[in-house]
Design an enzyme around this catalytic site. Structure first.
Site, PDB file in Angstrom:
ATOM      1  N   THR A 360       0.824  -1.011  -0.060  1.00  0.00           N
ATOM      2  CA  THR A 360      -0.077  -0.133   0.008  1.00  0.00           C
ATOM      3  C   THR A 360       1.010   1.234   0.027  1.00  0.00           C
ATOM      4  OG1 THR A 360      -1.474  -1.158   1.236  1.00  0.00           O
ATOM      5  CG2 THR A 360      -1.791   0.988   1.439  1.00  0.00           C
ATOM      6  N   GLY A 452       1.640  -1.858   4.326  1.00  0.00           N
ATOM      7  CA  GLY A 452       2.047  -2.912   4.786  1.00  0.00           C
ATOM      8  C   GLY A 452       1.120  -4.035   5.639  1.00  0.00           C
ATOM      9  N   GLY A 453       0.078  -3.831   4.409  1.00  0.00           N
ATOM     10  CA  GLY A 453      -1.132  -5.140   5.016  1.00  0.00           C
ATOM     11  C   GLY A 453      -1.516  -4.966   6.553  1.00  0.00           C
TER      12      GLY A 453
END
Length: 551
Positions: A360, A452-453
């Site tokens: 992201t 970063g999820g």
């Protein structure tokens, strides 16, 4: 750090605003310079954020996008607001679309190729933000991206390496991806031009979202879908709208912490962890930053919040996410009792408490009036689905992996979910994006966010703790090594490689399994004690942050 010192720091902070100062914290230099120019010309934080969003679609192809979605958190004219332009599942999507004949998840399908994409929301989101809060003309805000796509840009060496790694991955397992046709030339380090993308941006500049969702670009996208057997239709595009929502807000240590509501899980998990930390404040007495005890406490705080995430969080338009119950002080005080400050609590004992990307990108902006925007946008994994819309030049997302393809089966980031996040037509998939503001006495004191999820939540959480508990300056707080735990995998802590070796050894002795990998790319703006702004981009990335002097 003692509570007395923390209180002293809090009291001594100033809340004045240095006249004419604005700031940007961006994931690359092109977006930073373009956004700063907008602020210098008298644009507001929303204007600068829109320009940055379009520029990143050109110069940060692994996450910046036209073919993805995101969230914008606003502090505008002393009020907070939130825009959800998350992607939606196509109308032809269904709950079991990624299961094989035996009912097992075909893990590659929601990640790679034509079936991985939700209906894109970025163009509509940036347009609706402009319609409500923008001040400069739309065409002016899109123009820098057009010029960079048309005239080209010199790719950063990190981007060249990133693209080459992805090309190697595709060569080993193509999955129908056409990425190489469009991006192989980028690895040469020469000026990289994207004429199809430039033409698409030019149409968007002139026609707004009508081109993307109903016009020529829409036709190209649907034709591409039909040719490759995808699901997104003209009706899916025509019906797409971004959704204005009420941001989550909770008092913490004399601040108002404002963050993302569902379909983000980030704001809920963040606010739960902050509240539970307050209930466990005695555990922090004389605990050093990033010590073994401190990292263990962070892992313990994450467990109950991630258990709730898996059970209760999804698209609020489809599932009644119990937000108020999850943020209730009495409930969180009970959840805090599950936290063991001395040893690892049993993972199996941490259940939901109610009775009922990794790539992201994030950017932060503050303008000279004190307005602020925290934006997190994504294609999900790096370069999304790896599919470029032919004739339009933009990458499509692979956000369908953020749904729960099957209850209890983890997605790419190891996150599990149940019915709250099951696939359904028109539904927005659960996210971990966590754009966040800290406000005190009517002034924004911190704008923070990261890619970063699921690790996004940990990055944002620790950036706040670094600032408020440990009084770090902007650059120190983004560069400090971070850790991440999310209940599952059991007793596993992911950490930045620079975490002190003695701390790592101590965690192993406690029974933790360690996973040394970098994550996140914090882009933060803070207001210092004298009222001046300071901005920082994580040194490991290719970002650029600056304080802008405006008239």
């Amino acid at each position: 750090m003692s509570r007395l010192l923390v209180l002293f720091i809090s009291i001594c902070w100033s809340f004045s605003v240095v006249a004419g100062q604005a700031a940007v914290a961006m994931p690359d230099s092109y977006s930073a310079k373009a956004a700063a120019k907008v602020l210098e010309e008298g644009g507001n934080a929303v204007d600068a954020s829109i320009t940055a969003g379009f520029v990143l679609a050109v110069t940060l192809p692994e996450a910046g996008n036209l073919g993805g979605g995101g969230f914008m958190l606003f502090y505008q004219n002393n009020k907070t607001d939130f825009l959800d332009y998350r992607e939606k599942a196509p109308q032809k999507a269904h709950r079991d679309m990624y299961l094989d004949d035996k009912g097992e998840v075909q893990t590659e399908k929601p990640l790679y190729g034509i079936l991985a994409s939700g209906v894109p929301g970025s163009v509509m989101g940036l347009w609706q933000a402009h319609q409500k809060y923008g001040s400069l003309p739309w065409e002016r805000l899109v123009q820098p991206a057009i010029e960079l796509a048309e005239n080209g840009f010199i790719p950063h060496k990190k981007l060249q390496a990133y693209v080459q790694e992805y090309l190697d991955e595709i060569e080993a397992a193509p999955h129908g991806r056409n990425f190489a046709k469009y991006f192989a030339a980028l690895t040469g380090g020469q000026r990289f031009k994207q004429p199809e993308l430039a033409a698409t941006l030019t149409r968007i500049a002139k026609q707004g979202p009508k081109d993307f969702y109903e016009g020529e670009t829409a036709d190209k996208l649907v034709s591409f879908m039909q040719h490759h057997g995808g699901l997104i239709s003209k009706e899916d595009l025509k019906q797409y709208q971004a959704q204005w929502r009420t941001p989550l807000q909770k008092s913490w240590r004399s601040y108002e912490v404002v963050s993302a509501p569902p379909p983000s899980s980030g704001g809920l998990v963040l606010l739960q962890m902050l509240a539970m930390l307050s209930d466990k404040i005695d555990c922090l007495e004389d605990v050093a930053h990033n010590s073994t005890r401190y990292v263990h406490l962070l892992a313990e705080l994450a467990k109950p919040a991630f258990a709730d995430r898996a059970e209760y969080m999804g698209d609020p338009d489809f599932y009644p996410v119990p937000v108020q119950k999850l943020l209730d002080d009495a409930y969180l005080a009970e959840r805090a009792k599950l936290i063991n400050p001395i040893k690892i609590s049993e993972t199996e004992a941490i259940k939901p408490g109610l009775q009922e990307s990794e790539n992201t990108t994030h950017y932060s902006v503050v303008d000279k009036w004190g307005n602020a925007v925290a934006t997190t946008t994504t294609l999900n994994l790096s370069f999304g689905s790896g599919m470029v819309v032919e004739g339009a030049g933009f990458l499509l997302n692979d956000e369908m992996d953020d749904f729960s393809a099957k209850p209890g089966v983890p997605n790419y980031f190891g996150a599990v979910g149940k019915d709250a996040n099951a696939i359904a037509p028109g539904k927005r998939m659960l996210s971990s994006m966590t754009p966040t503001l800290l406000i005190k006495n009517g002034q924004v004191q911190m704008v923070t966010g990261s890619p970063g999820g699921t690790t996004i939540i940990s990055s944002v959480y620790q950036s706040i703790l670094n600032r408020v508990l440990f009084n770090m300056d902007a650059q120190s707080l983004v560069d400090a090594p971070r850790v991440h735990h999310q209940l599952l995998p059991k007793n596993t802590i992911r950490h930045h490689p620079k975490l002190d070796k003695t701390v790592q050894d101590g965690l192993v002795k406690m029974g933790y399994t360690l996973d040394a990998r970098r994550f996140g790319d914090l882009q933060v703006i803070v207001r210092d004690a004298d009222g001046a702004l300071a901005a920082a981009s994580e040194s490991s990335g290719r970002g650029l942050s600056m304080v802008v002097e405006t008239k």
